[in-house]
Motif scaffolding. Structure first.
Motif, PDB file in Angstrom:
ATOM      1  N   UNK A 145       0.840  -1.190   0.000  1.00  0.00           N
ATOM      2  CA  UNK A 145       0.000   0.000   0.000  1.00  0.00           C
ATOM      3  C   UNK A 145       0.876   1.240   0.000  1.00  0.00           C
ATOM      4  N   UNK A 146       0.679   2.107   0.983  1.00  0.00           N
ATOM      5  CA  UNK A 146       1.502   3.305   1.116  1.00  0.00           C
ATOM      6  C   UNK A 146       2.727   3.067   1.987  1.00  0.00           C
ATOM      7  N   UNK A 147       2.905   1.845   2.445  1.00  0.00           N
ATOM      8  CA  UNK A 147       4.040   1.498   3.301  1.00  0.00           C
ATOM      9  C   UNK A 147       5.090   0.750   2.498  1.00  0.00           C
ATOM     10  N   UNK A 148       6.268   0.599   3.099  1.00  0.00           N
ATOM     11  CA  UNK A 148       7.366  -0.105   2.434  1.00  0.00           C
ATOM     12  C   UNK A 148       7.949  -1.137   3.381  1.00  0.00           C
ATOM     13  N   UNK A 149       8.416  -2.230   2.784  1.00  0.00           N
ATOM     14  CA  UNK A 149       9.039  -3.297   3.554  1.00  0.00           C
ATOM     15  C   UNK A 149      10.374  -3.615   2.891  1.00  0.00           C
ATOM     16  N   UNK A 150      11.452  -3.632   3.681  1.00  0.00           N
ATOM     17  CA  UNK A 150      12.784  -3.906   3.149  1.00  0.00           C
ATOM     18  C   UNK A 150      13.406  -5.060   3.915  1.00  0.00           C
ATOM     19  N   UNK A 151      13.884  -6.065   3.179  1.00  0.00           N
ATOM     20  CA  UNK A 151      14.528  -7.223   3.786  1.00  0.00           C
ATOM     21  C   UNK A 151      15.976  -7.268   3.318  1.00  0.00           C
ATOM     22  N   UNK A 152      16.901  -7.294   4.258  1.00  0.00           N
ATOM     23  CA  UNK A 152      18.321  -7.412   3.939  1.00  0.00           C
ATOM     24  C   UNK A 152      18.680  -8.890   3.976  1.00  0.00           C
ATOM     25  N   UNK A 153      18.838  -9.505   2.797  1.00  0.00           N
ATOM     26  CA  UNK A 153      19.094 -10.941   2.744  1.00  0.00           C
ATOM     27  C   UNK A 153      20.450 -11.310   3.322  1.00  0.00           C
ATOM     28  N   UNK A 154      21.384 -10.349   3.379  1.00  0.00           N
ATOM     29  CA  UNK A 154      22.677 -10.625   4.002  1.00  0.00           C
ATOM     30  C   UNK A 154      22.514 -10.794   5.508  1.00  0.00           C
ATOM     31  N   UNK A 155      21.713  -9.912   6.114  1.00  0.00           N
ATOM     32  CA  UNK A 155      21.500  -9.987   7.552  1.00  0.00           C
ATOM     33  C   UNK A 155      20.571 -11.133   7.928  1.00  0.00           C
TER      34      UNK A 155
END
Length: 354
Positions: A89-99
């Motif tokens: 939606x108006x939000x964002x999700x970020x996944x750091x695959x290294x971490x």
């Protein structure tokens, strides 16, 4: 050591430097090394009292700085490439695959860890979130349906017959955390979804273009129910929820297609029949978001002309295990902003133990 051996050793050191960097930096490093050799020859041929002689060392330092800056830039870009980001939606999700695969060095009081299944995750914060509990796939599926009459034995049999990953799903371990009491979403003859209504609209448009007889209202409703995969009225339980599903690779017992994440993703996406809003993949991680628009659905017996449901899915390939993290949320739920922040932080905190 002889002069010949010294030269050979110097060449080996320079060669090892080139091999240690990435492709585009290799070319830059080679150019710098050639330029360095040219400057050394120029210094050897230039008298010490010449005005250019003191400048050569500064040029060599400048060339060295170019390589250092290039290496830093390359590592920064590599670091960014491991971050998978999707919009909800108006939000964002970020996944750091290294971490995600980094060893956990700190112990958070809100952290949940499973040593046997080799993962850890920070639990959502807030008073309304339930205590984490581990359930099986039948209990997970049955918790969604209200007033269902599913029989465990028949459910497992049908799952194994109709789904190539049926055995894997049956033996899954599922960690579940819920936010408060779920809302009851009812469907009747007036209810539908945005995707289903679009398909019906296209169906009628094709019939009209081909000058074919248009179907009756009863036939349209029958098709709508078939697309919705429901018979008559129905009720499901929905609320903000987080699940960590752990599958054992040994339970994948077919050999007619690849056992990697790609086919598992396709099977999962097709079985839910939810429109995918965004999709990102990075190395051995697949992350996608679905958005479903409910039309004229009853939410706690109150009719909504439109009600949006977002679901987040993340597949990760582990050592002997496959993880699928899922989260669901709606901006129309009460306290949706606070719930989203807590759910997002928890979803992003998942780590596979090494």
């Amino acid at each position: 050591m002889s002069k010949g051996e010294e030269k050979s050793s110097a060449k080996e050191k320079r060669s090892s430097i080139i091999d240690a960097v990435s492709d585009w930096i290799k070319l830059l490093a080679l150019i710098v090394l050639v330029a360095e050799a040219v400057i050394l020859v120029a210094m050897w041929q230039t008298p010490h009292d010449h005005s250019m002689y003191p400048i050569y060392p500064f040029i060599m330092v400048f060339l060295l700085l170019i390589v250092i800056v290039a290496v830093i830039y390359d590592r920064t870009q590599e670091r960014k490439s491991k971050i998978v980001s999707v919009s909800v939606g108006e939000n964002a999700l970020a996944i750091d695959s290294a971490k995600t695969r980094a060893p956990q060095t700190t112990s958070d009081k809100n952290s949940y860890s499973n040593s046997l299944l080799k993962y850890s995750i920070n639990l959502p914060s807030g008073n309304d979130w339930s205590e984490p509990k581990e359930i099986g796939y039948f209990e997970f599926y049955n918790s969604i349906l209200v007033q269902s009459e599913l029989k465990k034995k028949e459910f497992k049999q049908n799952l194994r017959i109709n789904n190539p990953y049926g055995k894997m799903l049956i033996n899954a371990n599922i960690l579940q955390v819920c936010d408060g009491e779920p809302a009851l979403i009812g469907f009747d003859q007036e209810s539908s979804t945005g995707a289903v209504e679009h398909q019906i609209k296209e169906w009628l448009a094709v019939l009209k273009d081909e000058n074919m007889e248009l179907p009756s209202d009863e036939a349209i409703q029958e098709r709508r129910n078939r697309l919705l995969q429901m018979e008559g009225d129905g009720v499901i339980a929905f609320g903000a929820k987080l699940n960590v599903m752990t599958y054992h690779k040994k339970d994948i017992d077919f050999d007619y297609m690849s056992k990697g994440l790609t086919n598992l993703f396709l099977t999962m996406a097709m079985s839910t029949a939810e429109p995918i809003d965004s999709l990102m993949a990075n190395d051995d991680t697949i992350l996608w978001v679905t958005r479903t628009k409910l039309i004229n659905a009853l939410v706690n017996e109150e009719r909504h002309s439109s009600f949006y449901i977002y679901r987040l899915y993340q597949l990760l390939d582990g050592n002997g295990l496959i993880y699928m993290n899922t989260a669901q949320w709606s901006p129309q739920l009460e306290s949706s902003v606070a719930t989203w922040d807590s759910l997002k932080n928890s979803f992003e905190s998942f780590k596979i133990k090494k």
